[in-house]
Design a protein around this motif. Structure first.
Motif, PDB file in Angstrom:
ATOM      1  N   PRO A 156     -16.897 -47.185   9.009  1.00  0.00           N
ATOM      2  CA  PRO A 156     -16.165 -45.931   9.238  1.00  0.00           C
ATOM      3  C   PRO A 156     -14.855 -46.222   9.973  1.00  0.00           C
ATOM      4  O   PRO A 156     -14.795 -47.115  10.812  1.00  0.00           O
ATOM      5  N   VAL A 157     -13.817 -45.453   9.625  1.00  0.00           N
ATOM      6  CA  VAL A 157     -12.506 -45.654  10.235  1.00  0.00           C
ATOM      7  C   VAL A 157     -12.236 -44.531  11.229  1.00  0.00           C
ATOM      8  O   VAL A 157     -12.472 -43.361  10.938  1.00  0.00           O
ATOM      9  N   LEU A 158     -11.759 -44.900  12.393  1.00  0.00           N
ATOM     10  CA  LEU A 158     -11.275 -43.897  13.348  1.00  0.00           C
ATOM     11  C   LEU A 158      -9.750 -43.978  13.335  1.00  0.00           C
ATOM     12  O   LEU A 158      -9.165 -44.953  13.819  1.00  0.00           O
ATOM     13  N   LEU A 159      -9.124 -42.964  12.739  1.00  0.00           N
ATOM     14  CA  LEU A 159      -7.664 -42.946  12.665  1.00  0.00           C
ATOM     15  C   LEU A 159      -7.144 -42.248  13.915  1.00  0.00           C
ATOM     16  O   LEU A 159      -7.201 -41.030  14.037  1.00  0.00           O
ATOM     17  N   PHE A 160      -6.658 -43.054  14.848  1.00  0.00           N
ATOM     18  CA  PHE A 160      -6.184 -42.547  16.131  1.00  0.00           C
ATOM     19  C   PHE A 160      -4.666 -42.411  16.024  1.00  0.00           C
ATOM     20  O   PHE A 160      -3.931 -43.370  16.246  1.00  0.00           O
ATOM     21  N   GLY A 161      -4.234 -41.244  15.608  1.00  0.00           N
ATOM     22  CA  GLY A 161      -2.803 -41.034  15.380  1.00  0.00           C
ATOM     23  C   GLY A 161      -2.304 -39.918  16.259  1.00  0.00           C
ATOM     24  O   GLY A 161      -2.856 -38.814  16.254  1.00  0.00           O
ATOM     25  N   THR A 162      -1.260 -40.174  16.997  1.00  0.00           N
ATOM     26  CA  THR A 162      -0.743 -39.185  17.919  1.00  0.00           C
ATOM     27  C   THR A 162      -0.326 -37.922  17.157  1.00  0.00           C
ATOM     28  O   THR A 162      -0.176 -37.951  15.936  1.00  0.00           O
ATOM     29  N   THR A 163      -0.165 -36.811  17.869  1.00  0.00           N
ATOM     30  CA  THR A 163       0.234 -35.566  17.201  1.00  0.00           C
ATOM     31  C   THR A 163       1.618 -35.767  16.576  1.00  0.00           C
ATOM     32  O   THR A 163       2.528 -36.248  17.237  1.00  0.00           O
ATOM     33  N   GLY A 164       1.725 -35.446  15.289  1.00  0.00           N
ATOM     34  CA  GLY A 164       3.001 -35.623  14.599  1.00  0.00           C
ATOM     35  C   GLY A 164       3.195 -37.020  14.030  1.00  0.00           C
ATOM     36  O   GLY A 164       4.277 -37.375  13.570  1.00  0.00           O
ATOM     37  N   SER A 165       2.139 -37.835  14.037  1.00  0.00           N
ATOM     38  CA  SER A 165       2.282 -39.199  13.515  1.00  0.00           C
ATOM     39  C   SER A 165       2.126 -39.241  12.004  1.00  0.00           C
ATOM     40  O   SER A 165       2.303 -40.289  11.384  1.00  0.00           O
ATOM     41  N   GLY A 166       1.786 -38.100  11.398  1.00  0.00           N
ATOM     42  CA  GLY A 166       1.681 -38.063   9.947  1.00  0.00           C
ATOM     43  C   GLY A 166       0.309 -38.428   9.417  1.00  0.00           C
ATOM     44  O   GLY A 166       0.184 -39.085   8.375  1.00  0.00           O
ATOM     45  N   LYS A 167      -0.732 -37.979  10.087  1.00  0.00           N
ATOM     46  CA  LYS A 167      -2.089 -38.271   9.615  1.00  0.00           C
ATOM     47  C   LYS A 167      -2.351 -37.613   8.259  1.00  0.00           C
ATOM     48  O   LYS A 167      -2.992 -38.209   7.396  1.00  0.00           O
ATOM     49  N   ARG A 315     -18.286 -50.639  15.958  1.00  0.00           N
ATOM     50  CA  ARG A 315     -19.048 -49.969  14.890  1.00  0.00           C
ATOM     51  C   ARG A 315     -18.112 -49.192  13.983  1.00  0.00           C
ATOM     52  O   ARG A 315     -18.368 -49.043  12.796  1.00  0.00           O
ATOM     53  N   TYR A 316     -17.035 -48.653  14.548  1.00  0.00           N
ATOM     54  CA  TYR A 316     -15.984 -48.022  13.752  1.00  0.00           C
ATOM     55  C   TYR A 316     -14.740 -48.896  13.855  1.00  0.00           C
ATOM     56  O   TYR A 316     -14.517 -49.539  14.867  1.00  0.00           O
ATOM     57  N   ARG A 317     -13.952 -48.857  12.768  1.00  0.00           N
ATOM     58  CA  ARG A 317     -12.702 -49.601  12.821  1.00  0.00           C
ATOM     59  C   ARG A 317     -11.601 -48.653  13.273  1.00  0.00           C
ATOM     60  O   ARG A 317     -11.359 -47.629  12.637  1.00  0.00           O
ATOM     61  N   ARG A 318     -10.955 -48.965  14.390  1.00  0.00           N
ATOM     62  CA  ARG A 318      -9.919 -48.064  14.885  1.00  0.00           C
ATOM     63  C   ARG A 318      -8.544 -48.456  14.364  1.00  0.00           C
ATOM     64  O   ARG A 318      -8.180 -49.632  14.383  1.00  0.00           O
ATOM     65  N   LEU A 319      -7.800 -47.458  13.881  1.00  0.00           N
ATOM     66  CA  LEU A 319      -6.434 -47.678  13.412  1.00  0.00           C
ATOM     67  C   LEU A 319      -5.516 -46.825  14.266  1.00  0.00           C
ATOM     68  O   LEU A 319      -5.738 -45.627  14.415  1.00  0.00           O
ATOM     69  N   ASP A 320      -4.500 -47.432  14.834  1.00  0.00           N
ATOM     70  CA  ASP A 320      -3.613 -46.696  15.730  1.00  0.00           C
ATOM     71  C   ASP A 320      -2.317 -46.305  15.037  1.00  0.00           C
ATOM     72  O   ASP A 320      -1.703 -47.127  14.354  1.00  0.00           O
ATOM     73  N   MET A 321      -1.923 -45.059  15.209  1.00  0.00           N
ATOM     74  CA  MET A 321      -0.578 -44.637  14.801  1.00  0.00           C
ATOM     75  C   MET A 321       0.067 -43.962  16.020  1.00  0.00           C
ATOM     76  O   MET A 321       0.024 -42.746  16.158  1.00  0.00           O
ATOM     77  N   PRO A 322       0.659 -44.765  16.896  1.00  0.00           N
ATOM     78  CA  PRO A 322       1.167 -44.219  18.156  1.00  0.00           C
ATOM     79  C   PRO A 322       2.506 -43.479  18.050  1.00  0.00           C
ATOM     80  O   PRO A 322       2.872 -42.758  18.971  1.00  0.00           O
ATOM     81  N   SER A 323       3.247 -43.652  16.938  1.00  0.00           N
ATOM     82  CA  SER A 323       4.600 -43.076  16.904  1.00  0.00           C
ATOM     83  C   SER A 323       4.650 -41.794  16.105  1.00  0.00           C
ATOM     84  O   SER A 323       3.959 -41.633  15.105  1.00  0.00           O
ATOM     85  N   ARG A 324       5.527 -40.913  16.540  1.00  0.00           N
ATOM     86  CA  ARG A 324       5.754 -39.698  15.773  1.00  0.00           C
ATOM     87  C   ARG A 324       6.705 -39.989  14.619  1.00  0.00           C
ATOM     88  O   ARG A 324       7.607 -40.821  14.745  1.00  0.00           O
ATOM     89  N   ILE A 325       6.468 -39.276  13.497  1.00  0.00           N
ATOM     90  CA  ILE A 325       7.382 -39.378  12.362  1.00  0.00           C
ATOM     91  C   ILE A 325       8.763 -38.909  12.824  1.00  0.00           C
ATOM     92  O   ILE A 325       8.882 -37.871  13.473  1.00  0.00           O
ATOM     93  N   GLY A 326       9.784 -39.690  12.512  1.00  0.00           N
ATOM     94  CA  GLY A 326      11.128 -39.322  12.937  1.00  0.00           C
ATOM     95  C   GLY A 326      11.447 -39.860  14.326  1.00  0.00           C
ATOM     96  O   GLY A 326      12.557 -39.691  14.828  1.00  0.00           O
ATOM     97  N   GLY A 327      10.462 -40.517  14.934  1.00  0.00           N
ATOM     98  CA  GLY A 327      10.735 -41.174  16.207  1.00  0.00           C
ATOM     99  C   GLY A 327      10.858 -40.244  17.393  1.00  0.00           C
ATOM    100  O   GLY A 327      11.287 -40.659  18.471  1.00  0.00           O
ATOM    101  N   GLY A 328      10.504 -38.989  17.231  1.00  0.00           N
ATOM    102  CA  GLY A 328      10.616 -38.040  18.348  1.00  0.00           C
ATOM    103  C   GLY A 328       9.736 -38.440  19.512  1.00  0.00           C
ATOM    104  O   GLY A 328       8.710 -39.078  19.335  1.00  0.00           O
ATOM    105  N   ALA A 329      10.176 -38.037  20.713  1.00  0.00           N
ATOM    106  CA  ALA A 329       9.397 -38.346  21.907  1.00  0.00           C
ATOM    107  C   ALA A 329       8.293 -37.313  22.071  1.00  0.00           C
ATOM    108  O   ALA A 329       8.389 -36.203  21.562  1.00  0.00           O
ATOM    109  N   LEU A 330       7.235 -37.700  22.785  1.00  0.00           N
ATOM    110  CA  LEU A 330       6.196 -36.734  23.130  1.00  0.00           C
ATOM    111  C   LEU A 330       6.674 -35.933  24.335  1.00  0.00           C
ATOM    112  O   LEU A 330       7.455 -36.428  25.139  1.00  0.00           O
TER     113      LEU A 330
END
Ligand code: ADP
Ligand code: ZN
Ligand code: ZN
Length: 690
Positions: A156-167, A315-330
């Motif tokens: 199972p994949v855990l897609l850990f993508g920040t808000t606005g990262s384009g999940k 047990r799960y594979r974690r995938l990180d998407m830390p950046s927002r699309i367009g490079g905007g700051a949090l």
């Protein structure tokens, strides 16, 4: 030559009737076939679980009743589906018949084979209004990396993508790949809220209509009419629908070609059912994917501690998407220390000033408050009367707009009394605040604020009360998107999922209650809520540098805020998990609750005590801890007294073995003398709050 199908029918929980009933049939019936069978004086829908060549032992030849009708226009429910419902029934301690039949769309229960056959021949509804096709976007490097990893994932994949990262774009392209792999492939996309399905459905339809046809995408949720649900279910079951989007109940959809499951916002508590079989759709999705040999992706900007822990353990594979699309700051965190603000201020002056500034720039603000209505309590200061509900151990909420006192637990509603019902004092006052009051006061406080066009600030409210009417939610969201609202006040419903472009300030004005709640999941929920809410701000990169999350608190030094300031979910998760481990709490321990509803609190607890006593004799008892029976926080709802008993174990398997062995004893405990007055009981495995 007869055959002897063992059939699953809907027997009520704890009825004592076995799960499988034997019938006689002239023809051999494949497992998974839907049939209509006599049960007592009625004829009910059933599912053939297996078909034997010899009558079951102990059944005299004349005793067997015949299968009445075979719904053979429908292909049988496949082995994967049957395994899923059998597992769900076992794991959540319910009857197989109850779970299996509840997983089918309600109208199926009443259709004759002829009606069903006609329904199946009916051509698919003509395509709805044309929609502009939605094209694949070129992926960011992070998105591309995640997509490739999903395509190749075995766990199972855990897609850990920040808000606005384009999940969403990753989900869409992962779905496209899954669908392209086979002509019969299907995908299941789960979302927590009905509110979010129309938007997502439109998005998926726009993306996939050209390739897979307009009816390739169907929704499945409890807000649909029974005929709509039946049509969607049939489309999924027959493979005509390639994509099913739905809320938690959709995890039970029949999907013979299932290749991929996406669980969006996997941390959301609404994936856990709170009545009937108390299943977690997220957890069942993991099981289902394994049985079906499908991939499963859990996505969130704020993963649940359970899923986070599983990813830490590998047990799960974690995938990180830390950046927002367009490079905007949090958004930047601005804590308002309420100890230093004018006494009784609803909105602290600096926050108010910041909001006025946004309004002047033509930007939008969201103000979160976790209570609807005007005030949670109405009180008389002369005699101490409070607006308690006569049927619940809770206060009725004051709704000013329609001048009512409403109980949010049982629905009991009355007009607001003109004077104190106890002493006649005319001066009864609201205590605390809810969305209506915040909306009213903000309109006053921002009366001087001006928009770029010189107009006054427009304050609106969105909560369960304003969105009750069909279509009103969509209309309100559209107004917000169109920029017709400057400040939106609302409950957590406004914090979820929406892609608002012009919001640059989000404020949580009374978050403190959750900081010190007795529920060990409260901090996790608050952290997720605040990060999700913050995620609504600054989604347009052009404005993101100025976007802010304001939190009013009496406890600015609380460690939760340090992690929030850094948008540091991993740090927060690590600290919380350490606390949970030290306290031997989930996910380091496994829990179940035995809940009892009764006419009196004594009877509710009497049943639990009898159940606890009976458990002492079980050999499986060794591996679990049984806690004393206690009343629920809100002890009485609609004149029903409620109590519960916690069972805990280090081992999930040991807890399961204990619960299974305990079930027959619960049935007996029901008739213990001290349980007289018991209405019902239920086991809640992996409860969300204890
Ligand atoms: P999340 O669900 O992770 O919060 P979204 O899926 O809502 O993020 O995406 C944020 C915004 O970025 C949306 O407006 C979406 O249309 C846009 N977007 C996503 N991926 C891309 C891409 N590869 N190129 C351009 N825009 C994108
Ligand atoms: Zn009074
Ligand atoms: Zn009530």
């Amino acid at each position: 030559m007869y055959h002897w199908p063992a059939v699953v029918v809907a027997t009520p929980a704890h009825s004592g009737v076995g799960d499988l009933l034997s019938y006689r049939s002239g023809a051999a019936l494949a497992a998974g076939t839907l049939v209509r069978v006599p049960l007592g004086a009625r004829e009910v829908l059933g599912i053939v679980w297996r078909c034997d060549d010899a009558p079951p032992e102990g059944l005299a030849p004349g005793q067997a009743r015949d299968v009445a009708q075979v719904l053979d226009a429908l292909p049988p429910l496949d082995a994967g589906w049957r395994e899923l419902v059998a597992f769900a029934a076992r794991y959540y301690q319910r009857g197989l018949g109850e779970v299996a039949l509840a997983a089918l769309p309600p109208p199926l229960r009443d259709l004759t084979p002829e009606q069903l056959a006609r329904r199946l021949k009916r051509p698919a509804k003509a395509a709805a209004a044309e929609i502009a096709p939605d094209h694949e976007r070129a992926l960011s490097p992070e998105q591309a990396g995640a997509l490739a990893a999903i395509d190749g994932a075995t766990a199972p994949v855990l897609l850990f993508g920040t808000t606005g990262s384009g999940k969403t774009e990753v989900y869409l392209q992962a779905c496209a790949h899954a669908l392209a792999s086979e002509t019969t492939a299907q995908v299941l996309v789960l979302v927590p809220e009905i509110n979010l399905t129309p938007q997502l459905e439109e998005r998926f339809r726009a993306r996939f209509a050209t390739v897979h046809g307009h009816d390739a995408v169907v929704s499945l949720h409890s807000g649909m009419t029974p005929p709509q649900r039946l049509a969607a279910w049939i489309a999924a079951h027959t493979g005509r629908a390639r994509i099913v989007l739905g809320t938690r109940l959709a995890v039970f959809a029949s999907l013979p070609g299932l290749r991929l499951i996406v669980v969006d916002e996997e941390h959301d508590p609404s994936y856990k059912s709170q009545d009937g079989a108390r299943y977690s759709a997220r957890d069942l999705a993991i099981y289902r994917a394994r049985v079906a040999g499908a991939r499963v992706v859990l996505g969130s900007a704020t993963p649940s501690l359970e899923s986070w822990h599983a990813s830490e353990q590998g047990r799960y594979r974690r995938l990180d998407m830390p950046s927002r699309i367009g490079g905007g700051a949090l958004p930047r965190l601005r804590l308002v220390d309420m100890n230093h603000q004018p006494k009784g201020a609803l909105i602290a002056p600096p926050l108010l000033a910041a909001m006025a500034e946004r309004v002047a720039r033509g930007e939008q603000c969201l103000v979160l408050i976790n209570r609807r209505g005007y005030a949670p309590v109405l009180a008389c200061h002369a005699c101490g009367w409070k607006s308690g509900c006569p049927h619940c151990s809770a206060y009725r909420v004051f709704h000013k707009l329609d001048r009512t006192l409403r109980c949010h637990h049982c629905g009991f509603t009355q007009r607001v009394p003109r004077a104190c019902p106890d002493c006649g004092n005319l001066d009864i006052e609201p205590i605390g605040r809810g969305t209506e009051q915040v909306e009213e006061q903000l309109a006053g406080l921002l009366a001087e604020a001006r928009r770029p066009d010189g107009g006054p600030a427009r304050v609106a409210r969105m909560d369960a009360d304003t969105t009750k009417a069909k279509g009103s939610l969509e209309a309100q969201l559209a107004a917000l998107h169109a920029g017709e609202v400057d400040v939106l006040v609302g409950t957590q419903m406004i914090a979820k999922g929406h892609d608002f472009r012009r919001i640059t300030l989000v404020a949580a004005i009374n978050a403190d209650a959750s900081l010190f709640a007795s529920d060990h999941r409260a901090p996790e929920r608050l952290f997720a809520l605040l990060l999700q809410a913050a995620g609504r701000a600054g989604r347009d990169a052009a404005h993101s540098a100025a976007s802010e999350l304001w939190v009013q608190t009496w406890h600015p030094e609380h460690k939760l805020f340090a992690h929030l300031r850094a948008h540091d979910h991993p740090g927060f998760a690590k600290a919380e998990l350490a606390d949970r481990q030290a306290a031997a709490m989930p996910p380091f321990a496994h829990q179940a609750l035995l809940r009892a509803d009764a006419r009196t609190q004594e009877a509710a607890q009497g049943f639990l005590k009898a159940a606890s006593r009976a458990a002492q004799a079980l050999p499986q008892r060794e591996a679990v801890t049984l806690y004393p029976a206690v009343p629920l926080t809100i002890q009485r709802v609609a004149n029903v007294e409620r109590a519960q008993l916690l069972v805990e174990s280090d081992s999930r398997a040991a807890l399961q073995r204990f619960l299974t062995a305990w079930q027959p004893l619960l049935l007996q405990a029901r008739s213990a003398p001290e349980a007289r007055g018991l209405i019902r009981y239920a086991v809640d495995v992996d409860p969300l709050s204890v």
